[in-house]
Write a protein that holds these residues in place. Structure first.
Motif, PDB file in Angstrom:
ATOM      1  N   ASP A 146      13.790   5.703   0.043  1.00  9.48           N
ATOM      2  CA  ASP A 146      14.051   5.641  -1.397  1.00  9.48           C
ATOM      3  C   ASP A 146      15.298   4.800  -1.684  1.00  9.48           C
ATOM      4  O   ASP A 146      16.348   4.989  -1.075  1.00  9.48           O
ATOM      5  CB  ASP A 146      14.232   7.054  -1.962  1.00  9.48           C
ATOM      6  CG  ASP A 146      14.108   7.069  -3.472  1.00  9.48           C
ATOM      7  OD1 ASP A 146      14.975   6.489  -4.144  1.00  9.48           O
ATOM      8  OD2 ASP A 146      13.145   7.672  -3.976  1.00  9.48           O
ATOM      9  N   SER A 168       5.178   3.374   2.687  1.00 12.36           N
ATOM     10  CA  SER A 168       5.537   2.453   1.594  1.00 12.36           C
ATOM     11  C   SER A 168       5.494   3.148   0.242  1.00 12.36           C
ATOM     12  O   SER A 168       6.289   2.835  -0.656  1.00 12.36           O
ATOM     13  CB  SER A 168       4.582   1.256   1.588  1.00 12.36           C
ATOM     14  OG  SER A 168       4.671   0.527   2.785  1.00 12.36           O
ATOM     15  N   ILE A 219       8.610   4.661  -1.553  1.00 12.78           N
ATOM     16  CA  ILE A 219       9.558   3.806  -2.271  1.00 12.78           C
ATOM     17  C   ILE A 219       9.296   3.844  -3.772  1.00 12.78           C
ATOM     18  O   ILE A 219      10.209   3.727  -4.585  1.00 12.78           O
ATOM     19  CB  ILE A 219       9.468   2.354  -1.744  1.00 12.78           C
ATOM     20  CG1 ILE A 219       9.802   2.308  -0.252  1.00 12.78           C
ATOM     21  CG2 ILE A 219      10.391   1.419  -2.528  1.00 12.78           C
ATOM     22  CD1 ILE A 219       9.583   0.944   0.391  1.00 12.78           C
ATOM     23  N   TYR A 220       8.029   4.048  -4.150  1.00 11.54           N
ATOM     24  CA  TYR A 220       7.628   3.904  -5.551  1.00 11.54           C
ATOM     25  C   TYR A 220       7.283   5.214  -6.249  1.00 11.54           C
ATOM     26  O   TYR A 220       7.324   5.284  -7.475  1.00 11.54           O
ATOM     27  CB  TYR A 220       6.413   2.966  -5.637  1.00 11.54           C
ATOM     28  CG  TYR A 220       6.632   1.629  -4.984  1.00 11.54           C
ATOM     29  CD1 TYR A 220       7.300   0.603  -5.644  1.00 11.54           C
ATOM     30  CD2 TYR A 220       6.190   1.391  -3.679  1.00 11.54           C
ATOM     31  CE1 TYR A 220       7.509  -0.624  -5.034  1.00 11.54           C
ATOM     32  CE2 TYR A 220       6.390   0.170  -3.057  1.00 11.54           C
ATOM     33  CZ  TYR A 220       7.054  -0.836  -3.732  1.00 11.54           C
ATOM     34  OH  TYR A 220       7.259  -2.049  -3.131  1.00 11.54           O
ATOM     35  N   LEU A 221       6.894   6.244  -5.464  1.00 13.58           N
ATOM     36  CA  LEU A 221       6.406   7.481  -6.065  1.00 13.58           C
ATOM     37  C   LEU A 221       7.255   8.676  -5.652  1.00 13.58           C
ATOM     38  O   LEU A 221       7.920   8.650  -4.621  1.00 13.58           O
ATOM     39  CB  LEU A 221       4.948   7.738  -5.649  1.00 13.58           C
ATOM     40  CG  LEU A 221       3.922   6.638  -5.973  1.00 13.58           C
ATOM     41  CD1 LEU A 221       2.565   7.005  -5.402  1.00 13.58           C
ATOM     42  CD2 LEU A 221       3.830   6.401  -7.476  1.00 13.58           C
ATOM     43  N   LYS A 239       6.528   9.173 -14.039  1.00 15.70           N
ATOM     44  CA  LYS A 239       6.968   7.890 -13.478  1.00 15.70           C
ATOM     45  C   LYS A 239       5.817   7.254 -12.697  1.00 15.70           C
ATOM     46  O   LYS A 239       5.925   6.997 -11.497  1.00 15.70           O
ATOM     47  CB  LYS A 239       8.196   8.097 -12.590  1.00 15.70           C
ATOM     48  CG  LYS A 239       9.409   8.634 -13.343  1.00 15.70           C
ATOM     49  CD  LYS A 239      10.593   8.856 -12.421  1.00 15.70           C
ATOM     50  CE  LYS A 239      11.800   9.405 -13.188  1.00 15.70           C
ATOM     51  NZ  LYS A 239      12.951   9.670 -12.281  1.00 15.70           N
ATOM     52  N   ASP A 298       3.484   4.660 -11.129  1.00 17.62           N
ATOM     53  CA  ASP A 298       3.631   3.294 -10.630  1.00 17.62           C
ATOM     54  C   ASP A 298       2.300   2.892  -9.998  1.00 17.62           C
ATOM     55  O   ASP A 298       1.907   3.452  -8.973  1.00 17.62           O
ATOM     56  CB  ASP A 298       4.766   3.221  -9.600  1.00 17.62           C
ATOM     57  CG  ASP A 298       5.069   1.799  -9.171  1.00 17.62           C
ATOM     58  OD1 ASP A 298       4.230   1.207  -8.463  1.00 17.62           O
ATOM     59  OD2 ASP A 298       6.141   1.273  -9.513  1.00 17.62           O
ATOM     60  N   TRP A 308       1.319   0.275  -8.356  1.00 17.63           N
ATOM     61  CA  TRP A 308       1.403  -0.268  -6.992  1.00 17.63           C
ATOM     62  C   TRP A 308       1.571   0.859  -5.977  1.00 17.63           C
ATOM     63  O   TRP A 308       0.918   0.871  -4.929  1.00 17.63           O
ATOM     64  CB  TRP A 308       2.547  -1.259  -6.905  1.00 17.63           C
ATOM     65  CG  TRP A 308       2.772  -1.837  -5.536  1.00 17.63           C
ATOM     66  CD1 TRP A 308       3.861  -1.669  -4.742  1.00 17.63           C
ATOM     67  CD2 TRP A 308       1.877  -2.690  -4.804  1.00 17.63           C
ATOM     68  NE1 TRP A 308       3.711  -2.346  -3.558  1.00 17.63           N
ATOM     69  CE2 TRP A 308       2.506  -2.987  -3.558  1.00 17.63           C
ATOM     70  CE3 TRP A 308       0.615  -3.225  -5.057  1.00 17.63           C
ATOM     71  CZ2 TRP A 308       1.911  -3.808  -2.592  1.00 17.63           C
ATOM     72  CZ3 TRP A 308       0.026  -4.035  -4.090  1.00 17.63           C
ATOM     73  CH2 TRP A 308       0.659  -4.308  -2.888  1.00 17.63           C
ATOM     74  N   GLY A 309       2.428   1.814  -6.288  1.00 12.29           N
ATOM     75  CA  GLY A 309       2.634   2.952  -5.399  1.00 12.29           C
ATOM     76  C   GLY A 309       1.374   3.788  -5.255  1.00 12.29           C
ATOM     77  O   GLY A 309       1.040   4.249  -4.150  1.00 12.29           O
TER      78      GLY A 309
END
Length: 346
Positions: free
Chosen positions: A37, A102, A105-107, A159, A161, A163-164
């Motif tokens: 993160d 990966s 990083i986004y979720l 939140k 995302d 891509w996530g």
């Protein structure tokens, strides 16, 4: 009384194995989130982290299998079988781990656990494609209910995302394909790999497959980052937790069943959601919880159905063994009767 003590001891040990697995799985997920993160440890290199795990696990597995010989290699594992069976499984495993890491990083941790509820849907769907499962309307309805619950949870994600979400869905798809291929390529040939021998064979494949995207995507960034240094305490303990989790899987499945791990996984997911909301301060909305609760009910029903199927198969197996034993005894009695009749006639 001795039987009761034995049953009680077995039950206590089963709960202990479950708690160990939940604690280690919980730790690995939260630890990976902490490292990757950008707002926490801020080391957003999921391929590198996965390769560190695989290198560590490969080394320990090699020592346990080849040096100390704690675990025996399957005698039927040939080079041809390795190339045709283990290598594809290793490729899928590397992609699953890469995309899953990966996604952190986004979720949020909580939302990732909600998306992972789609695993039964993915396994069943891919099983239908490879003809390892048969289509059943009630099972498909169950899969639809799980998917609907996850969709509602995604709709309520504060939140979100895209891509996530795509990364996590790809991770689920690759992991489900890997599980189905294990049944087709290994289990159907009578080869059963425990987590240690799995790492011994699969982890080196993961390193090889991940090396190419790592060279292209992450190595240039790491090379140009002058402030980067490998913290051996952080990454060493993180890798140790990942390896210990594999041992815990071996212990849990070996002493209980894979179904027990699935049920324990549901408990772990709720704990992670609570931890994500209360400690990490991730936003968990009422719609999130409502959607995941629907998915949870679907997963619980799926596990219940699998348990009933296992019980039915076990009962059928016992009945078949009883019939065979009765037939054998009948043949022995008939043989004794024939022998006595011959002696009388003589």
């Amino acid at each position: 009384m001795a039987l009761s003590d034995g049953v009680m001891r077995k039950a206590i040990l089963s709960y202990l194995y479950v708690m160990i697995w939940i604690a280690l799985s919980f730790s690995v997920i939260v630890y990976n989130k902490y490292i990757l993160d950008r707002k926490l440890y801020n080391w957003p290199f999921p391929i590198s982290l996965t390769m560190i795990h695989m290198a560590f696990c490969s080394s320990i597995a090699y020592l346990l299998v080849r040096v100390f010989k704690v675990v025996e290699e399957p005698a039927s594992m040939t080079r041809d079988l390795y190339i045709r069976s283990v290598v594809p499984i290793g490729a899928l495993y590397s992609l699953s781990l890469w995309f899953s890491n990966s996604a952190y990083i986004y979720l949020s941790v909580s939302f990732i656990q909600m998306l992972k509820a789609l695993m039964p849907v993915s396994v069943y769907s891919i099983g239908l494609v490879f003809k390892k499962d048969t289509f059943k309307s009630d099972t498909m309805l169950n899969m639809v209910s799980i998917s609907l619950g996850v969709a509602i949870a995604a709709y309520g994600e504060a939140k979100f995302d895209s891509w996530g979400v795509m990364l996590q869905l790809l991770a689920v798809a690759f992991e489900a394909t890997r599980l189905v291929l294990i049944q087709i390529l290994l289990n159907s040939k009578g080869i059963s790999l425990n987590p240690i021998t799995s790492l011994f064979y699969v982890a080196p494949c993961c390193l090889v497959f991940l090396s190419l995207p790592w060279m292209i995507m992450e190595y240039p960034l790491l090379r140009d980052t002058s402030s980067f240094h490998l913290d051996f305490v952080i990454f060493g303990t993180n890798s140790l937790c990942a390896f210990a989790l594999n041992l815990a899987v071996f212990l849990l499945v070996g002493k209980t069943s894979a179904l027990t791990m699935n049920v324990a996984g549901v408990v772990k997911d709720w704990l992670l959601i609570a931890f994500s909301w209360s400690v990490i301060k991730d936003t968990v909305t009422p719609i999130n919880l409502f959607g995941y609760f629907i998915a949870f009910l679907g997963v619980a029903y799926y596990n219940h159905s699998k348990l009933q199927a296992l019980k039915a198969a076990e009962a059928q197996k016992k009945a078949q063994q009883a019939d065979e034993e009765a037939g054998r005894l009948l043949e022995e009695k008939e043989g004794e009767g024939t022998g006595k009749k011959s002696e009388t006639q003589g």
